[in-house]
Design a protein around this motif. Structure first.
Motif, PDB file in Angstrom:
ATOM      1  N   ARG A  57      38.144 -14.672 -47.507  1.00 24.77           N
ATOM      2  CA  ARG A  57      39.511 -15.195 -47.463  1.00 24.77           C
ATOM      3  C   ARG A  57      40.239 -14.856 -48.767  1.00 24.77           C
ATOM      4  O   ARG A  57      39.661 -15.006 -49.857  1.00 24.77           O
ATOM      5  CB  ARG A  57      39.472 -16.715 -47.273  1.00 24.77           C
ATOM      6  N   ALA A  58      41.482 -14.425 -48.657  1.00 26.93           N
ATOM      7  CA  ALA A  58      42.276 -14.152 -49.862  1.00 26.93           C
ATOM      8  C   ALA A  58      42.691 -15.473 -50.493  1.00 26.93           C
ATOM      9  O   ALA A  58      43.303 -16.302 -49.827  1.00 26.93           O
ATOM     10  CB  ALA A  58      43.510 -13.329 -49.493  1.00 26.93           C
ATOM     11  N   LEU A  63      45.872 -10.441 -54.843  1.00 31.02           N
ATOM     12  CA  LEU A  63      44.618  -9.718 -54.625  1.00 31.02           C
ATOM     13  C   LEU A  63      44.887  -8.474 -53.785  1.00 31.02           C
ATOM     14  O   LEU A  63      45.574  -8.553 -52.763  1.00 31.02           O
ATOM     15  CB  LEU A  63      43.613 -10.597 -53.872  1.00 31.02           C
ATOM     16  N   PRO A  64      44.348  -7.314 -54.191  1.00 30.22           N
ATOM     17  CA  PRO A  64      44.515  -6.132 -53.334  1.00 30.22           C
ATOM     18  C   PRO A  64      43.797  -6.352 -52.007  1.00 30.22           C
ATOM     19  O   PRO A  64      42.788  -7.056 -51.968  1.00 30.22           O
ATOM     20  CB  PRO A  64      43.838  -5.002 -54.123  1.00 30.22           C
ATOM     21  N   PRO A  65      44.303  -5.759 -50.914  1.00 28.63           N
ATOM     22  CA  PRO A  65      43.642  -5.969 -49.624  1.00 28.63           C
ATOM     23  C   PRO A  65      42.192  -5.496 -49.628  1.00 28.63           C
ATOM     24  O   PRO A  65      41.345  -6.089 -48.989  1.00 28.63           O
ATOM     25  CB  PRO A  65      44.473  -5.140 -48.643  1.00 28.63           C
ATOM     26  N   VAL A  66      41.913  -4.430 -50.364  1.00 30.68           N
ATOM     27  CA  VAL A  66      40.545  -3.892 -50.395  1.00 30.68           C
ATOM     28  C   VAL A  66      40.143  -3.626 -51.850  1.00 30.68           C
ATOM     29  O   VAL A  66      40.905  -3.051 -52.615  1.00 30.68           O
ATOM     30  CB  VAL A  66      40.449  -2.559 -49.610  1.00 30.68           C
ATOM     31  N   PRO A  79      44.186 -12.725 -45.552  1.00 28.19           N
ATOM     32  CA  PRO A  79      45.004 -13.928 -45.760  1.00 28.19           C
ATOM     33  C   PRO A  79      44.753 -14.927 -44.623  1.00 28.19           C
ATOM     34  O   PRO A  79      44.782 -14.557 -43.448  1.00 28.19           O
ATOM     35  CB  PRO A  79      46.445 -13.417 -45.714  1.00 28.19           C
ATOM     36  N   ALA A  80      44.457 -16.156 -44.983  1.00 21.37           N
ATOM     37  CA  ALA A  80      44.220 -17.209 -43.965  1.00 21.37           C
ATOM     38  C   ALA A  80      44.411 -18.551 -44.659  1.00 21.37           C
ATOM     39  O   ALA A  80      43.637 -18.912 -45.522  1.00 21.37           O
ATOM     40  CB  ALA A  80      42.807 -17.096 -43.392  1.00 21.37           C
ATOM     41  N   GLY A  81      45.491 -19.231 -44.292  1.00 23.18           N
ATOM     42  CA  GLY A  81      45.756 -20.514 -44.936  1.00 23.18           C
ATOM     43  C   GLY A  81      46.394 -20.315 -46.300  1.00 23.18           C
ATOM     44  O   GLY A  81      46.623 -19.177 -46.731  1.00 23.18           O
ATOM     45  N   PRO A  82      46.704 -21.416 -46.983  1.00 22.18           N
ATOM     46  CA  PRO A  82      47.390 -21.306 -48.273  1.00 22.18           C
ATOM     47  C   PRO A  82      46.504 -20.646 -49.327  1.00 22.18           C
ATOM     48  O   PRO A  82      45.279 -20.734 -49.249  1.00 22.18           O
ATOM     49  CB  PRO A  82      47.655 -22.781 -48.646  1.00 22.18           C
ATOM     50  N   PHE A  83      47.132 -19.971 -50.300  1.00 26.30           N
ATOM     51  CA  PHE A  83      46.346 -19.395 -51.392  1.00 26.30           C
ATOM     52  C   PHE A  83      45.781 -20.541 -52.229  1.00 26.30           C
ATOM     53  O   PHE A  83      46.190 -21.692 -52.111  1.00 26.30           O
ATOM     54  CB  PHE A  83      47.222 -18.463 -52.240  1.00 26.30           C
ATOM     55  N   LEU A 103      40.025  -9.023 -36.878  1.00 26.40           N
ATOM     56  CA  LEU A 103      40.185  -8.148 -35.703  1.00 26.40           C
ATOM     57  C   LEU A 103      41.247  -7.080 -35.977  1.00 26.40           C
ATOM     58  O   LEU A 103      41.113  -5.932 -35.570  1.00 26.40           O
ATOM     59  CB  LEU A 103      40.574  -8.977 -34.475  1.00 26.40           C
ATOM     60  N   ARG A 104      42.284  -7.480 -36.705  1.00 21.43           N
ATOM     61  CA  ARG A 104      43.365  -6.526 -36.964  1.00 21.43           C
ATOM     62  C   ARG A 104      42.876  -5.376 -37.863  1.00 21.43           C
ATOM     63  O   ARG A 104      43.213  -4.222 -37.648  1.00 21.43           O
ATOM     64  CB  ARG A 104      44.550  -7.227 -37.614  1.00 21.43           C
ATOM     65  N   ALA A 105      42.045  -5.714 -38.863  1.00 25.41           N
ATOM     66  CA  ALA A 105      41.544  -4.666 -39.771  1.00 25.41           C
ATOM     67  C   ALA A 105      40.835  -3.589 -38.973  1.00 25.41           C
ATOM     68  O   ALA A 105      41.031  -2.387 -39.191  1.00 25.41           O
ATOM     69  CB  ALA A 105      40.593  -5.273 -40.802  1.00 25.41           C
TER      70      ALA A 105
END
Ligand code: UDP
Length: 428
Positions: A57-58, A63-66, A79-83, A103-105
């Motif tokens: 989770r980010a 934070l860079p995606p990868v 990203p999932a929920g508040p930082f 799933l999207r990735a």
């Protein structure tokens, strides 16, 4: 998996570590043995040609995606929920966006198809099952800890794990294709508490980095951690939480000093590690406890250390004390032994595998500080006993290297993706 070769290893594995990132420093917050496990296994799998993407989770917007953790190992921030860092129990409500991101990735073709999903901890497992079903690939799950087991061994004042986690783990055990247990004891718990079936479970002990955690000069290590050469260092390493019972060590040290006041000038109790979870105040309680027992002068609280520095703490110690109420394995115990330092541990859970009682360390029944004080006194007063354990400790640790863990995990991966009709032996 390359087409036409049913014996191949997976080409790419999606490892899920939802609640804690492999990029976090272990020994503080929610980062501990699980993080070490994920990093060590992923690096070694990639060296053998199995690419690993670790989804976590980010926790920050920047934070860079990868992030490439090692060649062939990428950490993917979803990203999932508040930082920010959230309590683990609050994360269940952010599972849907996490699964969506996962799933999207894959759907976006970056990085492509996965041959297998491996979940770590129940939250990751819940997300992993959905992804594995969607992608039509096997789901392998490592629980690391289990709510029913934890709840059966609660330390005084600890809150039980929520019912939501118990129910989630129940479903996960039913849905996972394979379950990895650290020890035979964990395999038994999976069956007894969750109804796991024999064919689902493989027992694979975790390991230790035998290149970082090596024996070395005790006096030089004492100097490097800023202690006098005649110090008797009694060491606790890990997240400071009730379940790991660092208070038992402090109480034992107080008894030790009562028994032998001459030790006062050279005894140090080192507690290395930060707060566990989010928003607790255990270190303050430890300071209060040490003051109330009149041993505050010998207790040193140190923040979490990197593994190279940690190796020096182990080498400097007379003994590493692991008085946990529950421990699914206890990497700290193995690391200490790999550095040639005996362990005094509670006879619970994985510690009975991690420590060879009477050979590479001592296993203590229960959590009575007097029993720990007696064992620690013997180690200090009988150098021959200490030397015997210290000699056997690295040999025991050497049976638990990460390479063995990875070999056995890859066998599970192979058999999971190999058509059932083909025996694994045919693939070797
Ligand atoms: N650890 C660390 N720095 C610290 C304290 C701990 O790197 O200051 C690491 C330690 O080396 C070990 C892990 O955190 O690998 C803790 O694992 P263990 O299985 O002992 O306990 P868990 O955190 O899983 O309950």
């Amino acid at each position: 998996m390359p087409e036409g070769d049913p014996c191949s290893l997976p080409s790419r594995v999606a490892t899920i570590s939802l609640h804690t990132s492999p990029l976090d420093q272990p020994g503080t917050g929610d980062a501990g043995g699980l993080n070490v496990y994920v990093v060590e296994v992923a690096r070694r799998m990639a060296e053998r040609g199995v690419a690993v993407d670790v989804f976590t989770r980010a926790t920050r917007a920047d934070l860079p995606p990868v992030v490439e953790l090692a060649p062939g190992v990428n950490v993917r921030h979803v990203p999932a929920g508040p930082f920010g860092h959230l309590d683990k129990n609050a994360l269940a409500e952010h599972l849907c966006p996490f699964i969506f991101g996962l799933l999207r990735a894959e759907a976006q073709g970056d990085p492509g198809h996965y041959d297998l999903v491996h979940g770590h901890y129940w939250l990751s497992g819940r997300a992993g099952v959905v992804a594995a079903r969607r992608w039509g690939v096997p789901m392998v799950q490592s629980m690391h800890t289990m709510a029913r087991v934890k709840n059966a061994a609660l330390a005084e004042g600890d809150r039980p794990e929520p019912e939501m986690r118990v129910r989630g783990e129940d479903q996960l055990v039913r849905q996972a294709d394979r379950l990895i247990a650290n020890t035979d004891d964990e395999a038994r718990q999976l069956k007894q508490h969750y109804g796991a079936r024999d064919h689902q479970i493989s027992t694979i002990p975790p390991g230790v980095d035998l290149e970082v955690f090596t024996p070395g000069s005790r006096s030089e290590a004492l100097a490097r951690v800023g202690l006098a050469p005649d110090t008797e260092l009694l060491l606790f390493v890990g997240r400071v939480q009730r379940l790991k019972a660092p208070d038992v060590l402090i109480r034992a040290a107080a008894e030790l000093l009562e028994r032998d006041p001459s030790l006062r000038s050279r005894l140090v109790v080192g507690v290395v590690g930060g707060l566990s979870g989010v928003g607790h105040s255990e270190p303050l309680l430890l300071t209060d406890l040490a003051e109330s027992l009149g041993v505050a002068d010998v207790v040193r609280l140190e923040p979490a250390q990197n593994r190279h520095r940690l190796a020096d703490y182990y080498r400097a110690a007379t003994a590493t004390v692991v008085p946990s109420y529950s421990e699914s394995f206890g990497l700290v115990a193995v690391e200490s032994q790999a550095c040639g330092t005996p362990v005094v541990a509670a006879r619970v859970g994985g510690l009975t595998t991690a420590v060879s009682g009477g050979e590479s360390g001592v296993l203590v029944e229960g959590h009575d500080p007097s029993d720990y004080a007696a064992e620690l006194h013997r180690l200090i007063a009988e150098p021959a006993w200490r030397a015997k354990l210290a000699m056997a400790a690295p040999k025991h640790a050497a049976t638990l290297g990460w390479s063995r863990t990875v070999d056995e995990l890859l066998d599970v991966y192979r058999t999971s993706i190999t058509p059932r009709a083909l025996p694994l032996a045919a693939c070797r």
